[in-house]
Design a protein around this motif. Structure first.
Motif, PDB file in Angstrom:
ATOM      1  N   THR A   1      44.013  34.698  37.288  1.00  7.28           N
ATOM      2  CA  THR A   1      43.062  35.508  36.520  1.00  7.28           C
ATOM      3  C   THR A   1      41.631  35.182  36.934  1.00  7.28           C
ATOM      4  O   THR A   1      40.777  36.068  37.109  1.00  7.28           O
TER       5      THR A   1
ATOM      6  N   THR B   1      39.008  37.888  38.565  1.00 10.78           N
ATOM      7  CA  THR B   1      37.799  38.285  37.818  1.00 10.78           C
ATOM      8  C   THR B   1      36.594  38.420  38.730  1.00 10.78           C
ATOM      9  O   THR B   1      35.598  39.003  38.332  1.00 10.78           O
ATOM     10  N   ARG B   2      36.688  37.899  39.927  1.00 10.27           N
ATOM     11  CA  ARG B   2      35.581  38.069  40.878  1.00 10.27           C
ATOM     12  C   ARG B   2      35.458  39.518  41.349  1.00 10.27           C
ATOM     13  O   ARG B   2      34.386  39.918  41.809  1.00 10.27           O
ATOM     14  N   TRP B   3      36.561  40.263  41.260  1.00 10.14           N
ATOM     15  CA  TRP B   3      36.544  41.629  41.787  1.00 10.14           C
ATOM     16  C   TRP B   3      36.774  42.695  40.719  1.00 10.14           C
ATOM     17  O   TRP B   3      36.615  43.871  40.992  1.00 10.14           O
ATOM     18  N   CYS B   4      37.202  42.293  39.513  1.00  9.28           N
ATOM     19  CA  CYS B   4      37.456  43.314  38.486  1.00  9.28           C
ATOM     20  C   CYS B   4      37.162  42.751  37.102  1.00  9.28           C
ATOM     21  O   CYS B   4      36.916  41.555  36.928  1.00  9.28           O
ATOM     22  N   TRP B   5      37.218  43.601  36.116  1.00 11.47           N
ATOM     23  CA  TRP B   5      36.955  43.271  34.724  1.00 11.47           C
ATOM     24  C   TRP B   5      37.942  42.219  34.238  1.00 11.47           C
ATOM     25  O   TRP B   5      39.133  42.247  34.558  1.00 11.47           O
ATOM     26  N   GLY B   6      37.489  41.257  33.450  1.00 13.58           N
ATOM     27  CA  GLY B   6      38.307  40.135  33.023  1.00 13.58           C
ATOM     28  C   GLY B   6      39.632  40.502  32.385  1.00 13.58           C
ATOM     29  O   GLY B   6      40.690  40.037  32.821  1.00 13.58           O
ATOM     30  N   PRO B   7      39.642  41.343  31.321  1.00 15.63           N
ATOM     31  CA  PRO B   7      40.933  41.713  30.714  1.00 15.63           C
ATOM     32  C   PRO B   7      41.872  42.404  31.692  1.00 15.63           C
ATOM     33  O   PRO B   7      43.088  42.195  31.656  1.00 15.63           O
ATOM     34  N   PHE B   8      41.322  43.231  32.575  1.00 15.01           N
ATOM     35  CA  PHE B   8      42.159  43.896  33.570  1.00 15.01           C
ATOM     36  C   PHE B   8      42.729  42.869  34.553  1.00 15.01           C
ATOM     37  O   PHE B   8      43.897  42.960  34.958  1.00 15.01           O
ATOM     38  N   ALA B   9      41.918  41.872  34.916  1.00 14.15           N
ATOM     39  CA  ALA B   9      42.403  40.813  35.801  1.00 14.15           C
ATOM     40  C   ALA B   9      43.539  40.043  35.157  1.00 14.15           C
ATOM     41  O   ALA B   9      44.548  39.723  35.802  1.00 14.15           O
TER      42      ALA B   9
END
Length: 906
Positions: free
Chosen positions: A373, A377-385
């Motif tokens: 996760t 999170t470096r490339w996408c939104w936290g919950p989506f990660a």
């Protein structure tokens, strides 16, 4: 992956933060203090349950190791590093000692002496069922209480009814049965083959209440459209008995099988909901824990426990108890405690695939989820990660263990799980509410169930959509090679997640390289095999193991004679040869090795011919075909028809005969008219014995191009009939390393004397025959020892016990079986699949008894499969392509309704 039950948050940890539980789920190196020893003990248990006689020796060795570790720890000069190693050894010794004692103590109760003494005989038994069984299920599990004169037993068994049976968990069955010991190390110690209709005593107490609740829920969901209705029942109460084969296949292909029934993650949802509601009501911590544990236990009783649910329940109880103490919950030690606890209670869980997949999925989520996760999170939104990390972590951990279940790489597993997972908790909670309302307020329960049906239908639509995409399932090497390659891929991916930043790309490249090589070793030969198949083939013998499945083709129309007993192998053969719709299905007789895989093609059949029906299980096969939309007819020697340009007729059984079994096998003769340049003449003998073959001489044609050798090449043959047929090619459907001794030396010598070259599916795989310029030409899936040069005519080949394989000109020189051929034994492949999926209702079970089945001897008539084999039902519900038809009726002189219909009967 396919068959995986743990591709989502499969335990109580997933809801820890939301429920206010103090949780430290990020793994630490110190967690190995317990995880490593438990993993070692788990491997030891898996070995010991197969050889329980050495358990006490292992206990002694482990105890001695522990004593030595304690003595060394007491020395003052031990460095911290040495002390840590000794402490680890002491913990490992303690875990192994506990597991060894559990095996040594449990084995006598599982395998009493009376079990071996009564093997192969029919005796009075009393069995208490531990799982429900539906009328369409082939078997269930239970506890053997009485065997003959011996009472007070507690032997875990698999129960195989002789007739369709519907009974709930807790039902006591009393009757006569053959009891056979099962393979060592299996989840059940024996298999109980019931004879006739047993007397039954319904469950009482809590089990009776839960059964009434379950049946009320089934009644209201039966009215809902499929597959949403069945998926709703599966996720709410664990009942997936009505799941149609198309949806089941789609769920497997898209790696969503865990969403067809209750698993450990459902327990997490229940605990999370209960704790949240309790907090909202202002209940004290102790009261919240007590309420959660009570409702969780009730939920487990309602849905019926399996290894995944038991593992999650143990974890949930431990979490709640730790929560009461005010200490934070640590993920890895929690899993380790649950594993060692279950192995001590029942060490035979060690070989359970459901248990293993559940533990690995949860471990993957706990260990790999947080760092993955953080990376995403470096490339996408936290919950989506986080949503992506959960299924990816579970797949990485589980995939190697799924290879023995299904050697494939599900391409769209992660996106399918990502889309479907949010709907699963909704279906579980709302469906459970409808279930609880069903007995007291059916109308209200129907409304609530309709609400839950919608997300369940969405899950089914996602599965079907993912399975329909190109390359939805990439073939993978089978056996130990495939498992090893999968371990390398998963290990490299784990290294990319947990390893140093500088090495991550190298780990990813290594994983991709192994994946490409592994898939390529299967895909490339498969493509070459398909390219090499003669386009104008007329007859094919499918490699379905110890069974028969013969395809006849004429101008694009196809008939299938028998199905074998392995659905996966049958489907692989049909896909290999490009066969979709079946214009005609002929079931020569109802033994399992001829009709066991009928469910795989039932929905693709236009007309089905069957022989005499002799047992209730035979009737269920007919009902299954009729329910799937096939026009089922009874065949005798007055039945004939055409398959486009090819005339065919039934030579046996004679009209009016009511006997069933091998001697009543349908014998089909196929003609090759002069006007058809690609047709071959053939006689397919079913499983006729010598006496019936003698009576057949007067009506059998001769000579013919191809003969399907009777009864897999047993010794019970009539040489005069084969000399009369004088076939150039003899097809033998036989399983590798079968315990019947098929094909026998006597049968092979008989074929040689008749001038017939045998082609065996155990040695040569699927066999395809076409008409060449000088007669029949043969293509085989793989070469056998002594392979003749490509293009050599069958009659010119040397004949021996392992016949050389001929090939048509241009046949692929590298065509061969993809992966090692498994040992068949007494249908060992089907038994292994059942053992791997013991959480599924209605698994296929083995025949009794592999060790005691006599091999064929000269002049012997092998026992009919139905006399010793477990009945097999094909009565699963499928979407109806047509309206209902009568179950069976005499053949009438008429053509089918469509003027273009390629099959005409007279």
């Amino acid at each position: 992956m396919r068959g995986t039950r743990g591709t989502r948050s499969d335990g109580p940890a997933g809801g820890a933060r939301a429920t206010g539980l103090r949780a430290d789920l990020v793994p630490h190196l110190i967690d190995l203090r317990l995880a490593g020893p438990v993993a070692f003990a788990w491997m030891g248990a898996a070995l010991l349950v197969g050889v329980p006689g050495v358990a006490w020796w292992c206990v002694g060795g482990a105890a001695l190791t522990g004593v030595i570790a304690v003595a060394l720890l007491g020395r003052e000069r031990a460095t911290p590093a040495v002390s840590a190693v000794l402490a680890l050894a002491l913990t490992t010794a303690a875990c192994c000692t506990l597991v060894g004692i559990a095996v040594a103590v449990g084995e006598p109760a599982r395998s009493p002496a009376e079990l071996g003494a009564t093997a192969g005989r029919t005796v009075e038994v009393e069995v208490t069922l531990t799982r429900d069984i539906a009328t369409t299920a082939r078997s269930t599990t239970g506890t053997l209480r009485t065997l003959g004169d011996t009472t007070e037993l507690r032997v875990p068994v698999r129960v195989v009814p002789d007739t369709p049976l519907r009974a709930a968990a807790g039902t006591v069955l009393t009757g006569r049965a053959a009891v056979e010991p099962d393979d060592p190390g299996g989840p059940e110690a024996a298999v109980v083959f019931l004879r006739g209709v047993p007397a039954s005593e319904p469950p009482t107490g809590v089990l009776a209440v839960t059964d009434s609740v379950r049946q009320a829920f089934v009644r209201i969901t039966d009215e809902l459209p499929e597959p949403g209705g069945t998926l709703l029942r599966g996720l709410a109460i664990g009942d997936r008995s009505g799941l149609d084969p198309d949806t089941e296949t789609a769920m497997e292909t898209s790696a969503l099988t865990h969403l067809t029934a209750v698993s450990g993650s459902n327990c997490a949802v229940i605990v999370a909901v209960v704790v949240l509601v309790s907090r909202a009501l202002g209940l004290e911590r102790a009261v919240r824990a007590a309420v959660a544990i009570t409702l969780l236990v009730g939920f487990v009783v309602l849905v019926r426990p399996d290894p995944s649910i038991l593992r999650a329940t143990v974890m949930a109880v431990v979490v709640l108890v730790v929560h009461l103490s005010g200490r934070p919950v640590r993920g890895v030690p929690l899993i380790a405690l649950a594993v060692i606890g279950m192995l001590v209670v029942d060490p035979w869980f060690a070989r359970s695939f459901a248990f293993g997949l559940s533990v690995l999925a949860t471990s993957g989520i706990v260990v790999l989820g947080p760092p993955l996760t953080a990376l995403l999170t470096r490339w996408c939104w936290g919950p989506f990660a986080a949503a992506i990390a959960v299924p990816v972590s579970a797949q990485m951990a589980c995939w190697p263990l799924t290879i023995p279940l299904a050697a494939a790489l599900p391409t769209y597993a992660v996106p399918a799980n990502l889309l479907a997972e949010p709907f699963a908790p909704v279906v579980t909670v709302v469906g459970l509410l409808a279930c609880l309302l069903a007995p007291v307020w059916p109308a209200g329960a129907s409304v609530v169930a309709a609400v839950a049906w919608l997300p369940a239908s969405v899950i089914g639509a996602i599965a079907h959509g993912a399975a329909a995409l190109p390359a939805a399932s990439v073939p993978w090497p089978a056996g130990l090679v495939g498992v090893g390659a999968a371990v390398l891929v998963s290990g490299a991916l784990v290294g990319a997640v947990l390893g140093p930043v500088a090495a991550r790309m190298r780990f990813v490249v290594a994983a991709a390289a192994v994946a490409v090589i592994g898939a390529g070793t299967v895909v490339v030969p498969l493509v070459v095999v398909r390219v090499g198949i003669p386009a104008d083939w007329a007859i094919a013998m499918c490699d379905v193991g110890q069974g028969d499945a013969v395809l006849l083709r004429s101008v694009g129309s196809t008939a299938l004679v028998d199905t074998g007993d392995d659905r996966e192998r049958l489907r692989a053969c049909l896909d290999l040869l490009g066969v979709g719709r079946l214009d005609l299905l002929v079931l020569t007789h109802f033994d399992r090795d001829h009709v066991g895989a009928v469910e795989e093609v039932a929905g693709d059949v236009d007309v089905a011919l069957t022989g005499p029906v002799g047992r209730p299980a035979d009737e269920s096969v007919v009902r299954g075909l009729t329910g799937a939309g096939a026009d089922v007819r009874r065949a005798d020697d007055g039945t004939a028809g055409t398959l486009r340009d090819v005339p065919w007729r039934v030579l046996w059984p004679r009209a009016g005969e009511r006997a069933s079994g091998n001697d009543a096998s349908i014998v089909v003769a196929v003609e090759a008219p002069d006007t058809c340049g690609s047709c071959l003449s053939a006689v397919l003998l079913g499983d006729l014995d010598r006496s019936a073959q003698r009576r057949l001489r007067g009506v059998a044609p001769g000579p013919v191009d191809v003969v399907k050798v009777s009864h897999h090449g047993s010794a019970d043959q009539d040489p005069e009939l084969y000399r009369q047929l004088a076939a150039r090619v003899g097809l033998i459907g036989v399983g590798a390393d079968n315990t019947y001794g098929h094909p026998t030396d006597r049968a092979l010598a008989m074929l040689a004397a008749a001038g017939t070259t045998p082609f065996r599916t155990d040695l040569q795989g699927t066999v395809v025959v076409r008409r060449g310029t000088a007669g029949p030409e043969v293509w085989t899936e793989r070469a056998s020892p002594g392979q003749a040069p490509p293009g050599q005519a069958p009659s010119d080949q040397a004949l021996s016990g392992q016949a050389p394989s001929g090939r048509a000109p241009g046949g692929s020189a590298v065509a061969r079986r993809l992966g090692p051929a498994p040992s068949e034994g007494t249908h060992a492949r089907q038994e292994a699949r059942a053992r791997r999926r013991e959480d599924r209702p209605g698994p296929v079970v083995r025949h009794p008894s592999s060790a005691r089945r006599p091999r064929d001897r000269a002049g012997d008539v092998p026992r009919r499969a139905g006399d010793r084999h477990a009945p097999r039902s094909a009565g699963r519900r499928r979407p109806r392509a047509r309206g209902p038809r009568p179950r069976s009726r005499p053949v009438r002189t008429r053509a089918l309704g469509d003027a273009r219909q390629p099959v005409a009967l007279r």
